[in-house]
Scaffold this active site. Structure first.
Site, PDB file in Angstrom:
ATOM      1  N   HIS A  80       4.442 -23.905   6.737  1.00 41.56           N
ATOM      2  CA  HIS A  80       5.890 -23.885   6.498  1.00 41.56           C
ATOM      3  C   HIS A  80       6.620 -24.992   7.268  1.00 41.56           C
ATOM      4  O   HIS A  80       7.751 -25.325   6.938  1.00 41.56           O
ATOM      5  CB  HIS A  80       6.480 -22.499   6.781  1.00 41.56           C
ATOM      6  CG  HIS A  80       6.632 -22.156   8.235  1.00 41.56           C
ATOM      7  ND1 HIS A  80       5.598 -21.729   9.005  1.00 41.56           N
ATOM      8  CD2 HIS A  80       7.721 -22.170   9.056  1.00 41.56           C
ATOM      9  CE1 HIS A  80       6.040 -21.487  10.240  1.00 41.56           C
ATOM     10  NE2 HIS A  80       7.324 -21.747  10.298  1.00 41.56           N
TER      11      HIS A  80
ATOM     12  N   GLU B 287       8.767 -21.526  22.585  1.00 40.32           N
ATOM     13  CA  GLU B 287       9.433 -20.333  22.033  1.00 40.32           C
ATOM     14  C   GLU B 287       9.863 -19.442  23.177  1.00 40.32           C
ATOM     15  O   GLU B 287       9.105 -19.270  24.138  1.00 40.32           O
ATOM     16  CB  GLU B 287       8.464 -19.543  21.144  1.00 40.32           C
ATOM     17  CG  GLU B 287       8.146 -20.227  19.854  1.00 40.32           C
ATOM     18  CD  GLU B 287       7.147 -19.418  19.012  1.00 40.32           C
ATOM     19  OE1 GLU B 287       7.118 -18.179  19.120  1.00 40.32           O
ATOM     20  OE2 GLU B 287       6.397 -20.049  18.272  1.00 40.32           O
TER      21      GLU B 287
ATOM     22  N   LYS C 165      -1.387 -19.472   6.437  1.00 40.09           N
ATOM     23  CA  LYS C 165      -2.314 -19.849   7.492  1.00 40.09           C
ATOM     24  C   LYS C 165      -2.701 -18.604   8.309  1.00 40.09           C
ATOM     25  O   LYS C 165      -1.976 -17.619   8.230  1.00 40.09           O
ATOM     26  CB  LYS C 165      -1.693 -20.920   8.385  1.00 40.09           C
ATOM     27  CG  LYS C 165      -0.457 -20.423   9.182  1.00 40.09           C
ATOM     28  CD  LYS C 165      -0.185 -21.280  10.360  1.00 40.09           C
ATOM     29  CE  LYS C 165      -0.611 -20.639  11.634  1.00 40.09           C
ATOM     30  NZ  LYS C 165       0.267 -19.583  12.151  1.00 40.09           N
TER      31      LYS C 165
ATOM     32  N   HIS D 286       0.600 -26.377  12.466  1.00 38.16           N
ATOM     33  CA  HIS D 286       1.927 -27.000  12.445  1.00 38.16           C
ATOM     34  C   HIS D 286       2.004 -28.287  13.279  1.00 38.16           C
ATOM     35  O   HIS D 286       2.563 -29.293  12.841  1.00 38.16           O
ATOM     36  CB  HIS D 286       2.971 -26.032  12.982  1.00 38.16           C
ATOM     37  CG  HIS D 286       2.934 -24.683  12.332  1.00 38.16           C
ATOM     38  ND1 HIS D 286       2.718 -24.515  10.984  1.00 38.16           N
ATOM     39  CD2 HIS D 286       3.088 -23.431  12.834  1.00 38.16           C
ATOM     40  CE1 HIS D 286       2.743 -23.213  10.706  1.00 38.16           C
ATOM     41  NE2 HIS D 286       2.961 -22.546  11.808  1.00 38.16           N
TER      42      HIS D 286
ATOM     43  N   ARG E  82       0.822  -1.211   0.000  1.00 33.01           N
ATOM     44  CA  ARG E  82       0.000   0.000   0.000  1.00 33.01           C
ATOM     45  C   ARG E  82       0.853   1.258   0.000  1.00 33.01           C
ATOM     46  O   ARG E  82       0.399   2.336  -0.302  1.00 33.01           O
ATOM     47  CB  ARG E  82      -0.885   0.015   1.248  1.00 33.01           C
ATOM     48  CG  ARG E  82      -2.263  -0.549   1.006  1.00 33.01           C
ATOM     49  CD  ARG E  82      -3.001  -0.646   2.310  1.00 33.01           C
ATOM     50  NE  ARG E  82      -2.148  -1.298   3.319  1.00 33.01           N
ATOM     51  CZ  ARG E  82      -2.537  -1.562   4.566  1.00 33.01           C
ATOM     52  NH1 ARG E  82      -3.723  -1.237   4.952  1.00 33.01           N
ATOM     53  NH2 ARG E  82      -1.720  -2.162   5.420  1.00 33.01           N
TER      54      ARG E  82
ATOM     55  N   LYS F  45       4.515 -19.562  24.306  1.00 34.65           N
ATOM     56  CA  LYS F  45       5.412 -18.418  24.074  1.00 34.65           C
ATOM     57  C   LYS F  45       6.029 -18.028  25.416  1.00 34.65           C
ATOM     58  O   LYS F  45       5.541 -18.388  26.474  1.00 34.65           O
ATOM     59  CB  LYS F  45       4.634 -17.243  23.494  1.00 34.65           C
ATOM     60  CG  LYS F  45       3.999 -17.562  22.137  1.00 34.65           C
ATOM     61  CD  LYS F  45       4.182 -16.445  21.152  1.00 34.65           C
ATOM     62  CE  LYS F  45       3.526 -16.735  19.820  1.00 34.65           C
ATOM     63  NZ  LYS F  45       4.456 -17.126  18.761  1.00 34.65           N
TER      64      LYS F  45
ATOM     65  N   LYS G  11      10.401 -27.870   6.579  1.00 37.52           N
ATOM     66  CA  LYS G  11      11.574 -28.000   7.459  1.00 37.52           C
ATOM     67  C   LYS G  11      12.231 -29.363   7.259  1.00 37.52           C
ATOM     68  O   LYS G  11      11.538 -30.391   7.194  1.00 37.52           O
ATOM     69  CB  LYS G  11      11.155 -27.837   8.932  1.00 37.52           C
ATOM     70  CG  LYS G  11      10.707 -26.409   9.278  1.00 37.52           C
ATOM     71  CD  LYS G  11      10.424 -26.267  10.756  1.00 37.52           C
ATOM     72  CE  LYS G  11       9.776 -24.921  11.054  1.00 37.52           C
ATOM     73  NZ  LYS G  11      10.694 -23.848  11.401  1.00 37.52           N
TER      74      LYS G  11
END
Ligand code: BG6
Length: 488
Positions: A177, A215, A147, A239, A45, A339, A181
């Protein structure tokens, strides 16, 4: 070498494109994986021209380039790049986009990568369709969808219905993705290229299987999306259920896309449905509180910019599943993700049963450890098989030992998941992309939990940032001997 193609990236100035897609294109360039006739057209944009775009891409790619960036590769790469400003909700702009591609005489094979919010997939495809950009008269046309595909089973169905009007399934590339891997693909190679494993890969020998994705980062700048999604939608539905499918599916008839996807669908459809009354025995959620991650004091989820102050969105989710087929009857599968945990770590761990009799002397004193096979998916890429062996010495005493394979490639052979997947789109290989029935089956697994959680808005458990998640998730285990494994 794949064919000529115009790769049109919608949402090109966004986070995913800058951190993953552009670096992936650069590495494909570096490894000479693109013909000269591959053009990469960024859609955004912002009022940028081509030169400004090229400078922005260079800055983004520089810190990510494996083995550094070289002028020669960089020049070749930049010569493919172009920028086109448009509003993705404006139908007229798609006609201008078409004219722009035609005026430049770029290849008629076109891949449209929708790195957009999920509510923009349908309008973008409809406008592409109306502008006749999806008609395969003079070249192939493919659409890559990031996704999440929908918000639950019903919205995924509605989305698919809208896409169906303009897009054949053969043109649709639903990306996950994780399938790009190396170690995820290794789950298949390990299982189906090693005869010694297959006889053991079932309920007779396996006690349980765990999948953990941790993570050490917070939601960061993505709170707007994440707060409406949560860990179950963001990681598990996509995933981690893919990892489950690969570790548990039957051998496919071949590695062709349909054969592979048939087996994954069959497996996901065999997951025992979670009844409303069982949601709290089979699923757990929590949110990170403040704490310390990698030595740094970090705020609670509720303090993150962009998060609703009363949010009960989970940043940690855990789930116990059973697969009602002959191979896995009675074997629990435990899945968790969170997380702000202590480390980045994705592992798939297979715990075997104990031998029928423990007859070595020290087994009278301490319980011997069972065998484990542990796949380090990331950051370490490894396969570890844990065994019991005799300790050196006169007496027969046992000890734990392991066979370890570290599989990470060097700078020339390692690659990022997106590199392979971007290339597969040009090659027309859909084996590492999801079919609609697969996505639907995955939503069907998690929908009962999401429905139950959506009605519980008053309370969510918390875990300190920097810890391995909430204590309460331990109640999912079927047996006191079972517990989460965090090391490779
Ligand atoms: C994305 C999720 O799909 O996957 C993120 O939206 C998550 O929340 C990421 O952090 C994890 O991917 P990777 O490749 O870093 O393990």
């Amino acid at each position: 070498m794949p064919e000529a193609c115009t790769y049109v990236v919608f949402g090109a100035t966004g986070n995913l494109s800058m951190t993953k897609l552009m670096p992936a294109f650069y590495h494909l360039e570096k490894h000479n994986r693109l013909t000269d006739e591959v053009k990469i057209l960024a859609i955004g944009r912002r009022d940028w021209d081509r030169d400004e775009w090229i400078e922005t891409v260079k800055e983004a790619v520089m810190p990510k380039a494996r083995g550094g960036i070289t002028d020669e590769v960089c020049d070749r790469f930049c010569s493919r790049l172009d920028y086109f400003k448009m509003d993705i909700l404006n139908a007229q702009d798609y006609l201008k986009l078409k004219e722009h591609i035609e005026a430049n005489n770029w290849p008629n094979n076109m891949a449209f990568y929708l790195s957009l919010g999920p509510d923009q997939f349908a309008p973008a495809v409809e406008h592409l369709g109306e502008a006749k950009l999806l008609r395969e008269d003079s070249g192939w046309r493919r659409v890559v969808l990031e996704k999440p595909f929908g918000y639950d089973a019903e919205s995924a169905k509605q989305l698919q219905k809208r896409l169906n009007k303009y897009l054949d399934e053969e043109q649709t590339y639903r990306i996950d993705h994780y399938l790009g891997k190396g170690m995820v693909q290794n789950l298949m190679v390990f299982r189906f290229a090693n005869l010694m494993m297959e006889p053991l890969w079932n309920r007779n020998y396996i006690d349980h299987i765990q999948i953990t994705h941790a993570e050490d980062k917070p939601v960061g700048t993505r709170a707007g999306y994440y707060d409406t999604s949560g860990a179950m939608r963001d990681m598990i539905q996509s995933h981690l259920l893919q990892l489950l499918a690969l570790v548990a599916m039957e051998p496919p008839a071949s590695m062709e896309a349909e054969a592979l996807r048939n087996e994954k669908v069959k497996l996901l459809q065999s997951v025992r449905p979670i009844l409303k009354k069982n949601v709290h025995n089979q699923a757990y959620r929590a949110q990170y509180a403040e704490g310390s991650v990698n030595g740094e004091q970090v705020p609670a989820y509720l303090q993150e910019p962009g998060v609703d102050k009363n949010s009960v969105t989970e940043t940690y989710a855990a789930l116990k599943l059973y697969i009602d087929n002959w191979r896995w009857a009675g074997v629990p599968f435990y899945i968790q993700t969170g997380k702000n945990m202590p480390k980045n770590r994705t592992i798939v761990a297979i715990r075997f049963k104990h031998p029928p009799k423990q007859f070595f002397r020290d087994s009278q004193v301490k319980k011997m450890e069972p065998n484990w096979i542990v796949f380090g998916i990331q950051p370490e890429e490894s396969i570890r098989i844990e065994l019991t062996a005799k300790q050196p010495g006169l007496e027969i005493m046992t000890e734990q030992t392991s066979l370890d394979a570290t599989l990470k490639g060097d700078v020339d052979t390692s690659y990022d998941a997106y590199e392979e997947l971007l290339l597969d789109v040009i090659k027309g290989d859909r084996s590492l992309f999801l079919r609609y029935d697969e996505v639907k089956a995955a939503w069907t697994v998690v929908d009962p939990i999401l429905q139950a959680w959506s009605s519980e808005t008053a309370y969510i458990d918390t875990y300190p940032s920097g810890s391995w998640g909430p204590e309460g998730a331990k109640k999912l285990f079927d047996h006191p001997e079972q517990c989460w494994r965090y090391h490779y």
